[in-house]
Design a protein around this motif. Structure first.
Motif, PDB file in Angstrom:
ATOM      1  N   UNK A 182       0.805  -1.218   0.000  1.00 26.84           N
ATOM      2  CA  UNK A 182       0.000   0.000   0.000  1.00 26.84           C
ATOM      3  C   UNK A 182       0.834   1.263   0.000  1.00 26.84           C
ATOM      4  N   UNK A 183       0.154   2.390   0.111  1.00 24.98           N
ATOM      5  CA  UNK A 183       0.770   3.703  -0.040  1.00 24.98           C
ATOM      6  C   UNK A 183       1.902   3.916   0.963  1.00 24.98           C
ATOM      7  N   UNK A 184       2.927   4.641   0.506  1.00 23.54           N
ATOM      8  CA  UNK A 184       4.086   4.936   1.336  1.00 23.54           C
ATOM      9  C   UNK A 184       4.757   6.206   0.830  1.00 23.54           C
ATOM     10  N   UNK A 185       5.772   6.660   1.544  1.00 20.57           N
ATOM     11  CA  UNK A 185       6.539   7.823   1.102  1.00 20.57           C
ATOM     12  C   UNK A 185       7.969   7.707   1.613  1.00 20.57           C
ATOM     13  N   UNK A 186       8.846   8.543   1.043  1.00 17.33           N
ATOM     14  CA  UNK A 186      10.258   8.537   1.404  1.00 17.33           C
ATOM     15  C   UNK A 186      10.698   9.956   1.773  1.00 17.33           C
ATOM     16  N   UNK A 187      11.679  10.099   2.646  1.00 17.48           N
ATOM     17  CA  UNK A 187      12.150  11.436   3.025  1.00 17.48           C
ATOM     18  C   UNK A 187      13.073  12.071   1.983  1.00 17.48           C
ATOM     19  N   UNK A 210      12.726   0.585 -20.051  1.00 16.97           N
ATOM     20  CA  UNK A 210      12.906   1.941 -20.554  1.00 16.97           C
ATOM     21  C   UNK A 210      12.027   2.976 -19.884  1.00 16.97           C
ATOM     22  N   UNK A 211      11.236   2.575 -18.887  1.00 19.16           N
ATOM     23  CA  UNK A 211      10.394   3.535 -18.159  1.00 19.16           C
ATOM     24  C   UNK A 211      11.178   4.158 -17.008  1.00 19.16           C
ATOM     25  N   UNK A 212      10.874   5.426 -16.738  1.00 22.08           N
ATOM     26  CA  UNK A 212      11.506   6.170 -15.645  1.00 22.08           C
ATOM     27  C   UNK A 212      10.420   6.690 -14.720  1.00 22.08           C
ATOM     28  N   UNK A 213      10.659   6.554 -13.411  1.00 18.70           N
ATOM     29  CA  UNK A 213       9.712   7.023 -12.400  1.00 18.70           C
ATOM     30  C   UNK A 213      10.437   7.916 -11.408  1.00 18.70           C
ATOM     31  N   UNK A 214       9.848   9.074 -11.138  1.00 16.80           N
ATOM     32  CA  UNK A 214      10.364   9.972 -10.102  1.00 16.80           C
ATOM     33  C   UNK A 214       9.313  10.106  -9.011  1.00 16.80           C
ATOM     34  N   UNK A 215       9.686   9.679  -7.806  1.00 18.71           N
ATOM     35  CA  UNK A 215       8.855   9.883  -6.625  1.00 18.71           C
ATOM     36  C   UNK A 215       9.464  11.028  -5.816  1.00 18.71           C
ATOM     37  N   UNK A 216       8.882  12.228  -5.881  1.00 15.59           N
ATOM     38  CA  UNK A 216       9.451  13.346  -5.126  1.00 15.59           C
ATOM     39  C   UNK A 216       9.501  13.053  -3.628  1.00 15.59           C
ATOM     40  N   UNK A 217      10.465  13.653  -2.964  1.00 15.36           N
ATOM     41  CA  UNK A 217      10.593  13.485  -1.518  1.00 15.36           C
ATOM     42  C   UNK A 217       9.299  13.888  -0.819  1.00 15.36           C
ATOM     43  N   UNK A 218       8.917  13.102   0.186  1.00  9.70           N
ATOM     44  CA  UNK A 218       7.755  13.388   1.019  1.00  9.70           C
ATOM     45  C   UNK A 218       6.462  13.439   0.204  1.00  9.70           C
ATOM     46  N   UNK A 219       6.379  12.550  -0.791  1.00  6.92           N
ATOM     47  CA  UNK A 219       5.150  12.434  -1.584  1.00  6.92           C
ATOM     48  C   UNK A 219       4.607  11.015  -1.455  1.00  6.92           C
ATOM     49  N   UNK A 220       3.324  10.903  -1.199  1.00  4.54           N
ATOM     50  CA  UNK A 220       2.686   9.599  -1.013  1.00  4.54           C
ATOM     51  C   UNK A 220       2.442   8.961  -2.379  1.00  4.54           C
ATOM     52  N   UNK A 221       2.846   7.684  -2.511  1.00  2.00           N
ATOM     53  CA  UNK A 221       2.730   6.970  -3.781  1.00  2.00           C
ATOM     54  C   UNK A 221       2.619   5.468  -3.483  1.00  2.00           C
ATOM     55  N   UNK A 222       2.644   4.653  -4.544  1.00  5.67           N
ATOM     56  CA  UNK A 222       2.617   3.203  -4.360  1.00  5.67           C
ATOM     57  C   UNK A 222       1.263   2.665  -3.954  1.00  5.67           C
ATOM     58  N   UNK A 223       0.195   3.201  -4.548  1.00  9.61           N
ATOM     59  CA  UNK A 223      -1.159   2.838  -4.129  1.00  9.61           C
ATOM     60  C   UNK A 223      -1.548   1.418  -4.541  1.00  9.61           C
ATOM     61  N   UNK A 224      -0.979   0.941  -5.642  1.00  7.37           N
ATOM     62  CA  UNK A 224      -1.284  -0.425  -6.093  1.00  7.37           C
ATOM     63  C   UNK A 224      -0.069  -0.969  -6.832  1.00  7.37           C
ATOM     64  N   UNK A 225       0.996  -1.217  -6.082  1.00 11.38           N
ATOM     65  CA  UNK A 225       2.259  -1.660  -6.674  1.00 11.38           C
ATOM     66  C   UNK A 225       2.179  -3.145  -7.015  1.00 11.38           C
ATOM     67  N   UNK A 226       2.372  -3.454  -8.307  1.00  7.76           N
ATOM     68  CA  UNK A 226       2.213  -4.826  -8.781  1.00  7.76           C
ATOM     69  C   UNK A 226       3.212  -5.084  -9.908  1.00  7.76           C
ATOM     70  N   UNK A 227       3.771  -6.294  -9.945  1.00 10.88           N
ATOM     71  CA  UNK A 227       4.506  -6.759 -11.117  1.00 10.88           C
ATOM     72  C   UNK A 227       3.998  -8.138 -11.486  1.00 10.88           C
TER      73      UNK A 227
END
Length: 246
Positions: A182-187, A210-227
């Motif tokens: 579920x959702x998480x964030x990083x400092x 070839x995909x690039x992802x940027x998770x800005x600091x202190x932003x909530x993401x990862x709502x449905x992380x699946x591979x």
């Protein structure tokens, strides 16, 4: 669980290499390279990019770097000083070190990661030397532990770490069928490039090779992380990484 008031929500940026406009720029020496910017800092300077080197390209002469540069070679063969490296190599030129002459022996593609304040000068003869890892996958992997729980099936390889700031670059192998908690964030700022397979941090940001992802600091993401089939990711951070559940 209470959360800090300054967290952002769902602002991650995902882009695919074939969607990025290619620029012709000079980075090292005088010969231009093909550059696809992945992320720029607030002042417009380059933080990370995909770079294409045509066969025969050369930086021409050793140069001194004001800030650390990291290079992950995706394809092709490159001569770096006296060493020839191929796909899967990882190079680090620390701030203040001399970067040796780099020559593309054939058409090559790499990821460039550089610290803020980059500038180039004539080689200084500094004692600080670049690090060359011919095959990053030969680094001994370990099983990550999140919230005290080992992530069995995962393999993390640390390629570089800044002893002062804790910033790091790593390879992460994620097993097929993994689904996040579920959702998480990083400092800190988190940047991720997909080298193999597939993964999505949520339903609107599918990632492939070839995909690039940027998770800005202190932003909530990862709502449905699946591979579905598993993946190998190149990840880098600008400070000490942590994962905080939201």
């Amino acid at each position: 669980m209470s959360q800090p008031d300054d967290l952002a929500f769902d602002i991650s940026v995902c882009i695919h290499a074939d969607e990025i406009v290619r620029e012709e720029v000079v980075i090292w020496g005088v010969q231009p390279v093909g550059l696809k910017p992945l992320r720029r800092l607030d002042d417009g300077s380059l933080r990370s990019a995909m770079i294409d080197l045509p066969a025969g390209w050369s930086s021409g002469t050793p140069i001194s770097l004001a800030s650390t540069q990291q290079i992950a070679l995706l394809s092709g063969d490159v001569k770096f000083g006296d060493e020839t490296v191929g796909s899967g190599a990882f190079l680090v030129v620390p701030a203040g070190a001399d970067m040796p002459v780099m020559t593309a022996l054939d058409d090559s593609c790499l990821i460039l990661i550089q610290d803020k304040g980059q500038a180039f000068d004539k080689a200084s003869g500094a004692n600080c030397r670049p690090t060359v890892i011919a095959d990053a996958m030969t680094i001994e992997p370990f099983t990550p532990i999140i919230d005290g729980v080992p992530l069995h099936g995962f393999e993390r390889r640390v390629l570089w770490i800044d002893p002062e700031t804790g910033a790091d670059t790593r390879l992460l192998r994620v097993p097929a069928g993994f689904q996040g908690a579920g959702a998480n964030w990083h400092p800190v700022q988190e940047e991720i490039f997909c080298l193999e397979g597939d993964i999505q941090p949520d339903d609107t940001r599918p990632m492939r090779v070839g995909s690039f992802l940027w998770n800005p600091a202190r932003s909530i993401h990862g709502f449905n992380e699946v591979t579905r089939g598993g993946c190998v990711l190149l990840e880098w951070h600008d400070g000490k990484w942590d994962l905080i559940r939201s």
